[in-house]
Design a protein around this motif. Structure first.
Motif, PDB file in Angstrom:
ATOM      1  N   LYS A 130     128.637 110.181  -0.877  1.00  0.00           N
ATOM      2  CA  LYS A 130     128.073 111.343  -1.563  1.00  0.00           C
ATOM      3  C   LYS A 130     127.663 112.421  -0.570  1.00  0.00           C
ATOM      4  N   GLU A 131     126.967 112.028   0.486  1.00  0.00           N
ATOM      5  CA  GLU A 131     126.505 112.988   1.477  1.00  0.00           C
ATOM      6  C   GLU A 131     127.680 113.680   2.161  1.00  0.00           C
ATOM      7  N   GLU A 132     128.734 112.931   2.451  1.00  0.00           N
ATOM      8  CA  GLU A 132     129.899 113.511   3.114  1.00  0.00           C
ATOM      9  C   GLU A 132     130.613 114.510   2.212  1.00  0.00           C
ATOM     10  N   VAL A 133     130.734 114.168   0.932  1.00  0.00           N
ATOM     11  CA  VAL A 133     131.364 115.080  -0.019  1.00  0.00           C
ATOM     12  C   VAL A 133     130.536 116.357  -0.142  1.00  0.00           C
ATOM     13  N   CYS A 134     129.233 116.203  -0.229  1.00  0.00           N
ATOM     14  CA  CYS A 134     128.369 117.372  -0.383  1.00  0.00           C
ATOM     15  C   CYS A 134     128.406 118.261   0.861  1.00  0.00           C
ATOM     16  N   LYS A 135     128.507 117.682   2.034  1.00  0.00           N
ATOM     17  CA  LYS A 135     128.597 118.485   3.245  1.00  0.00           C
ATOM     18  C   LYS A 135     129.908 119.265   3.283  1.00  0.00           C
ATOM     19  N   ALA A 136     130.975 118.658   2.766  1.00  0.00           N
ATOM     20  CA  ALA A 136     132.286 119.307   2.796  1.00  0.00           C
ATOM     21  C   ALA A 136     132.442 120.364   1.716  1.00  0.00           C
ATOM     22  N   TYR A 137     131.643 120.262   0.665  1.00  0.00           N
ATOM     23  CA  TYR A 137     131.776 121.170  -0.476  1.00  0.00           C
ATOM     24  C   TYR A 137     131.174 122.531  -0.144  1.00  0.00           C
ATOM     25  N   ALA A 138     131.988 123.594  -0.275  1.00  0.00           N
ATOM     26  CA  ALA A 138     131.533 124.940   0.083  1.00  0.00           C
ATOM     27  C   ALA A 138     131.199 125.786  -1.135  1.00  0.00           C
ATOM     28  N   GLY A 139     131.259 125.201  -2.322  1.00  0.00           N
ATOM     29  CA  GLY A 139     130.967 125.962  -3.532  1.00  0.00           C
ATOM     30  C   GLY A 139     129.485 125.980  -3.853  1.00  0.00           C
ATOM     31  N   ASP A 140     129.165 126.463  -5.043  1.00  0.00           N
ATOM     32  CA  ASP A 140     127.786 126.533  -5.505  1.00  0.00           C
ATOM     33  C   ASP A 140     127.320 125.139  -5.902  1.00  0.00           C
ATOM     34  N   LYS A 141     126.312 124.625  -5.232  1.00  0.00           N
ATOM     35  CA  LYS A 141     125.841 123.261  -5.471  1.00  0.00           C
ATOM     36  C   LYS A 141     124.893 123.164  -6.669  1.00  0.00           C
ATOM     37  N   GLN A 142     124.482 124.297  -7.213  1.00  0.00           N
ATOM     38  CA  GLN A 142     123.525 124.274  -8.318  1.00  0.00           C
ATOM     39  C   GLN A 142     124.107 123.538  -9.522  1.00  0.00           C
ATOM     40  N   GLY A 143     123.341 122.579 -10.017  1.00  0.00           N
ATOM     41  CA  GLY A 143     123.769 121.817 -11.184  1.00  0.00           C
ATOM     42  C   GLY A 143     124.699 120.671 -10.881  1.00  0.00           C
ATOM     43  N   THR A 144     125.090 120.496  -9.628  1.00  0.00           N
ATOM     44  CA  THR A 144     125.983 119.401  -9.265  1.00  0.00           C
ATOM     45  C   THR A 144     125.181 118.255  -8.676  1.00  0.00           C
ATOM     46  N   MET A 145     125.864 117.176  -8.333  1.00  0.00           N
ATOM     47  CA  MET A 145     125.190 116.033  -7.725  1.00  0.00           C
ATOM     48  C   MET A 145     124.638 116.394  -6.355  1.00  0.00           C
ATOM     49  N   CYS A 146     125.105 117.522  -5.772  1.00  0.00           N
ATOM     50  CA  CYS A 146     124.635 117.949  -4.455  1.00  0.00           C
ATOM     51  C   CYS A 146     123.365 118.787  -4.545  1.00  0.00           C
ATOM     52  N   ASP A 147     122.982 119.167  -5.747  1.00  0.00           N
ATOM     53  CA  ASP A 147     121.768 119.947  -5.970  1.00  0.00           C
ATOM     54  C   ASP A 147     120.579 119.003  -5.850  1.00  0.00           C
ATOM     55  N   GLU A 148     119.724 119.252  -4.859  1.00  0.00           N
ATOM     56  CA  GLU A 148     118.588 118.359  -4.621  1.00  0.00           C
ATOM     57  C   GLU A 148     117.595 118.343  -5.779  1.00  0.00           C
TER      58      GLU A 148
END
Length: 212
Positions: A130-148
């Protein structure tokens, strides 16, 4: 957010268009079934697709082809359609596609399961998928699993693998450790859950690739 694809090939050997599976013909048959399930029931932003049936197959003991119908039926998959695919030319084509894609990896895969993200192997970092995917993702993290601020439902790899380093299967090995299926399944379940929770985006999609 994530483009997920499983390549069911493992540590096979490819000679021309002929595949020799590490664990024999039963593994080859199982690989075709998985490839057909994925083709017919892909993972999307709103559906886990074939992954629950894949998980069921990985947990089952014995010959994959003998467990496939029950796993498919349990998870809303038309097994007759999958079987027709797996036993026909399409199943062979999909298996060969997975084999060629795996053999073309640079750097080459070292064991199975083997995860890559945007073409690069994760190795031990697959534990923190999960952390690796979130680091690679350059889009808007709001509302996604990467949103803290959002509590992700996907189980962490650390929690699933709290017992330690998961076993892997190296080329030439007769079999993985007895508990391998549970821990390999943990990785696949984590990948699937992460994909299911992701929101569609057109920006810099990280692309996990799992070589089974």
């Amino acid at each position: 957010m994530v483009d997920l694809k499983v390549y069911p090939y493992g540590n096979g050997q490819l000679t021309g268009a002929s595949i020799q599976c590490q664990h024999g013909s039963d593994e080859c048959d199982g690989n075709k079934i998985i490839a057909c399930m994925q083709s017919l029931y892909p993972v999307t932003s709103s559906s886990l697709g074939f992954m629950p049936a894949f998980e069921c197959l990985e947990q089952a003991s014995g010959v994959p082809a003998e467990s496939a119908e029950a796993c498919a039926t349990k998870n809303g998959i038309d097994y007759a359609q999958v079987k027709q695919c797996a036993e026909g030319a399409e199943g062979s084509r999909l298996a060969l596609e997975a084999a060629r894609a795996t053999e073309a990896l640079q750097p080459p895969h070292e064991y199975a399961p083997w995860l890559t993200l945007n073409g690069q192997p994760l190795r031990d970092r697959a534990y923190d998928l999960k952390e690796e995917v979130c680091k690679a993702y350059a889009g808007d993290k709001q509302g996604t699993m990467c949103d803290e601020t959002v509590k992700a439902k996907a189980p962490t790899v650390q929690a699933l693998w709290a017992m330690g380093r998961p076993p892997v299967c190296y080329p030439g090995a007769a079999a993985a450790a007895p508990e391998a299926s549970d821990r390999h399944d943990a990785l696949r379940r984590s990948v699937a859950a992460a994909r299911a929770q992701a929101y569609a985006s057109r920006r810099a999609l990280p692309t996990p690739r799992a070589r089974r």
